[in-house]
Design a protein around this motif. Structure first.
Motif, PDB file in Angstrom:
ATOM      1  N   VAL A  32       0.899  -1.187   0.091  1.00 29.50           N
ATOM      2  CA  VAL A  32      -0.115  -0.117  -0.108  1.00 29.50           C
ATOM      3  C   VAL A  32       0.863   1.135   0.023  1.00 29.50           C
ATOM      4  N   GLN A  33       0.606   2.120  -0.818  1.00 27.83           N
ATOM      5  CA  GLN A  33       1.270   3.384  -1.110  1.00 27.83           C
ATOM      6  C   GLN A  33       0.168   4.696  -0.493  1.00 27.83           C
ATOM      7  N   LEU A  34       0.963   5.501  -0.047  1.00 26.64           N
ATOM      8  CA  LEU A  34      -0.020   6.558   0.640  1.00 26.64           C
ATOM      9  C   LEU A  34       0.579   7.940   0.273  1.00 26.64           C
ATOM     10  N   GLN A  35      -0.342   8.695  -0.281  1.00 25.94           N
ATOM     11  CA  GLN A  35       0.169   9.998  -0.535  1.00 25.94           C
ATOM     12  C   GLN A  35      -0.686  11.105   0.223  1.00 25.94           C
ATOM     13  N   ALA A  36      -0.046  11.845   1.128  1.00 30.55           N
ATOM     14  CA  ALA A  36      -1.147  12.887   1.901  1.00 30.55           C
ATOM     15  C   ALA A  36      -0.809  14.235   1.173  1.00 30.55           C
ATOM     16  N   SER A  37      -1.905  15.105   1.235  1.00 31.66           N
ATOM     17  CA  SER A  37      -1.930  16.176   0.885  1.00 31.66           C
ATOM     18  C   SER A  37      -2.844  17.393   1.321  1.00 31.66           C
ATOM     19  N   GLY A  38      -2.813  18.457   1.157  1.00 28.08           N
ATOM     20  CA  GLY A  38      -3.864  19.612   1.561  1.00 28.08           C
ATOM     21  C   GLY A  38      -3.179  20.292   2.848  1.00 28.08           C
ATOM     22  N   GLY A  39      -2.156  20.128   3.120  1.00 30.05           N
ATOM     23  CA  GLY A  39      -1.800  21.125   4.124  1.00 30.05           C
ATOM     24  C   GLY A  39      -1.476  22.514   3.654  1.00 30.05           C
ATOM     25  N   GLY A  40      -1.288  23.392   4.666  1.00 29.28           N
ATOM     26  CA  GLY A  40      -0.948  24.887   4.367  1.00 29.28           C
ATOM     27  C   GLY A  40      -1.007  25.718   5.561  1.00 29.28           C
ATOM     28  N   LEU A  41      -1.040  27.131   5.213  1.00 29.99           N
ATOM     29  CA  LEU A  41      -0.823  27.977   6.276  1.00 29.99           C
ATOM     30  C   LEU A  41      -2.413  28.745   6.372  1.00 29.99           C
ATOM     31  N   LEU A  56      -9.265  23.382   7.132  1.00 27.95           N
ATOM     32  CA  LEU A  56      -8.653  22.829   6.084  1.00 27.95           C
ATOM     33  C   LEU A  56      -9.055  21.247   5.858  1.00 27.95           C
ATOM     34  N   ARG A  57      -8.705  20.795   4.805  1.00 31.03           N
ATOM     35  CA  ARG A  57      -9.033  19.318   4.527  1.00 31.03           C
ATOM     36  C   ARG A  57      -7.964  18.497   4.002  1.00 31.03           C
ATOM     37  N   LEU A  58      -7.574  17.871   4.813  1.00 33.09           N
ATOM     38  CA  LEU A  58      -6.274  17.018   4.376  1.00 33.09           C
ATOM     39  C   LEU A  58      -6.956  15.642   3.207  1.00 33.09           C
ATOM     40  N   SER A  59      -5.907  15.234   2.678  1.00 33.09           N
ATOM     41  CA  SER A  59      -6.201  14.062   1.819  1.00 33.09           C
ATOM     42  C   SER A  59      -4.937  13.144   1.751  1.00 33.09           C
ATOM     43  N   CYS A  60      -5.485  11.802   1.618  1.00 38.09           N
ATOM     44  CA  CYS A  60      -4.726  10.728   1.768  1.00 38.09           C
ATOM     45  C   CYS A  60      -4.943   9.592   0.600  1.00 38.09           C
ATOM     46  N   ALA A  61      -4.472   9.855  -0.618  1.00 39.56           N
ATOM     47  CA  ALA A  61      -4.651   8.630  -1.656  1.00 39.56           C
ATOM     48  C   ALA A  61      -3.987   7.689  -1.255  1.00 39.56           C
ATOM     49  N   ALA A  62      -4.670   6.666  -1.482  1.00 38.45           N
ATOM     50  CA  ALA A  62      -4.142   5.151  -1.344  1.00 38.45           C
ATOM     51  C   ALA A  62      -4.150   4.429  -2.656  1.00 38.45           C
ATOM     52  N   SER A  63      -2.923   3.568  -2.795  1.00 37.49           N
ATOM     53  CA  SER A  63      -2.838   2.871  -4.032  1.00 37.49           C
ATOM     54  C   SER A  63      -2.394   1.359  -3.568  1.00 37.49           C
ATOM     55  N   GLY A  64      -2.395   0.377  -4.452  1.00 35.39           N
ATOM     56  CA  GLY A  64      -1.989  -0.803  -4.170  1.00 35.39           C
ATOM     57  C   GLY A  64      -2.917  -1.748  -3.471  1.00 35.39           C
ATOM     58  N   TYR A 117       1.395  16.483   9.511  1.00 37.04           N
ATOM     59  CA  TYR A 117       0.306  15.545   9.452  1.00 37.04           C
ATOM     60  C   TYR A 117       0.624  14.141   8.764  1.00 37.04           C
ATOM     61  N   TYR A 118       0.544  12.986   9.307  1.00 35.49           N
ATOM     62  CA  TYR A 118       0.894  11.647   8.629  1.00 35.49           C
ATOM     63  C   TYR A 118      -0.554  10.928   8.301  1.00 35.49           C
ATOM     64  N   CYS A 119      -0.672  10.269   7.398  1.00 31.76           N
ATOM     65  CA  CYS A 119      -1.723   9.188   7.125  1.00 31.76           C
ATOM     66  C   CYS A 119      -1.038   7.838   7.394  1.00 31.76           C
ATOM     67  N   TYR A 156       1.336   0.483  13.133  1.00 29.69           N
ATOM     68  CA  TYR A 156       0.938   0.837  11.614  1.00 29.69           C
ATOM     69  C   TYR A 156       2.001   0.479  10.562  1.00 29.69           C
ATOM     70  N   THR A 157       1.616  -0.173   9.524  1.00 30.19           N
ATOM     71  CA  THR A 157       2.524  -0.821   8.668  1.00 30.19           C
ATOM     72  C   THR A 157       3.037   0.251   7.579  1.00 30.19           C
ATOM     73  N   TYR A 158       1.868   1.106   7.070  1.00 28.36           N
ATOM     74  CA  TYR A 158       2.138   1.872   6.046  1.00 28.36           C
ATOM     75  C   TYR A 158       1.763   3.492   6.336  1.00 28.36           C
ATOM     76  N   TRP A 159       2.782   4.049   5.892  1.00 26.58           N
ATOM     77  CA  TRP A 159       2.796   5.620   6.130  1.00 26.58           C
ATOM     78  C   TRP A 159       2.921   6.500   4.888  1.00 26.58           C
ATOM     79  N   GLY A 160       2.292   7.574   4.859  1.00 23.35           N
ATOM     80  CA  GLY A 160       2.578   8.509   3.722  1.00 23.35           C
ATOM     81  C   GLY A 160       3.386   9.639   4.146  1.00 23.35           C
ATOM     82  N   GLN A 161       3.833  10.324   3.430  1.00 26.88           N
ATOM     83  CA  GLN A 161       4.973  11.515   3.736  1.00 26.88           C
ATOM     84  C   GLN A 161       4.130  12.467   4.562  1.00 26.88           C
ATOM     85  N   GLY A 162       4.533  13.485   5.304  1.00 27.33           N
ATOM     86  CA  GLY A 162       3.737  14.219   5.790  1.00 27.33           C
ATOM     87  C   GLY A 162       3.072  15.646   5.018  1.00 27.33           C
ATOM     88  N   THR A 163       2.145  15.919   5.224  1.00 27.96           N
ATOM     89  CA  THR A 163       1.724  17.424   5.048  1.00 27.96           C
ATOM     90  C   THR A 163       1.733  18.408   6.019  1.00 27.96           C
TER      91      THR A 163
END
Length: 125
Positions: free
Chosen positions: A1-10, A17-25, A94-96, A112-119
């Protein structure tokens, strides 16, 4: 499983804010998905988790209860974290994360086994 986090900001205090984490695999194997955060100089801490087991269940850290909402769109294989009434103390990376099986230790990051990069979320006062 690959996780890609996004949506962070100032943002300013009180905003959203709404964070998203797209999962694949092998996403079908991830019955437990969560958000953690890590502020500068602090340990990574649990924010929220959503669990699929004969239904969907969500649990939150006391510090975000009533302000944050975790959800998942299975059709899009995407995890969300809606963050309202943000406070400066919510500033963190923030990490998913995902794992296959539920246990009562869902709030522990080392389970937890799978981690996304932080946002990065930065809340100014």
């Amino acid at each position: 499983v690959q996780l890609q986090a996004s949506g962070g900001g100032l943002v300013q205090a009180g905003e959203s804010l709404r964070l998203s984490c797209a999962a694949s695999g092998r996403t079908f194997s991830s019955n437990v998905m969560a958000w953690f955060r890590q502020a500068p100089g602090k340990e990574r801490e649990f924010v929220a988790v959503i669990i699929w087991s004969s239904g969907s269940y969500a649990y939150y850290a006391d510090s975000v209860k009533g302000r944050f909402a975790i959800s998942r769109d299975n059709a899009k294989n995407t995890l969300y974290l809606q963050m309202n009434s943000l406070k400066p103390e919510d500033t963190a990376l923030y990490y998913c994360a995902a794992r296959s099986a539920y246990s009562e230790s869902y709030y522990l990051s080392n389970t937890y086994t799978y981690w996304g990069q932080g946002t990065l979320v930065t809340v100014s006062s």
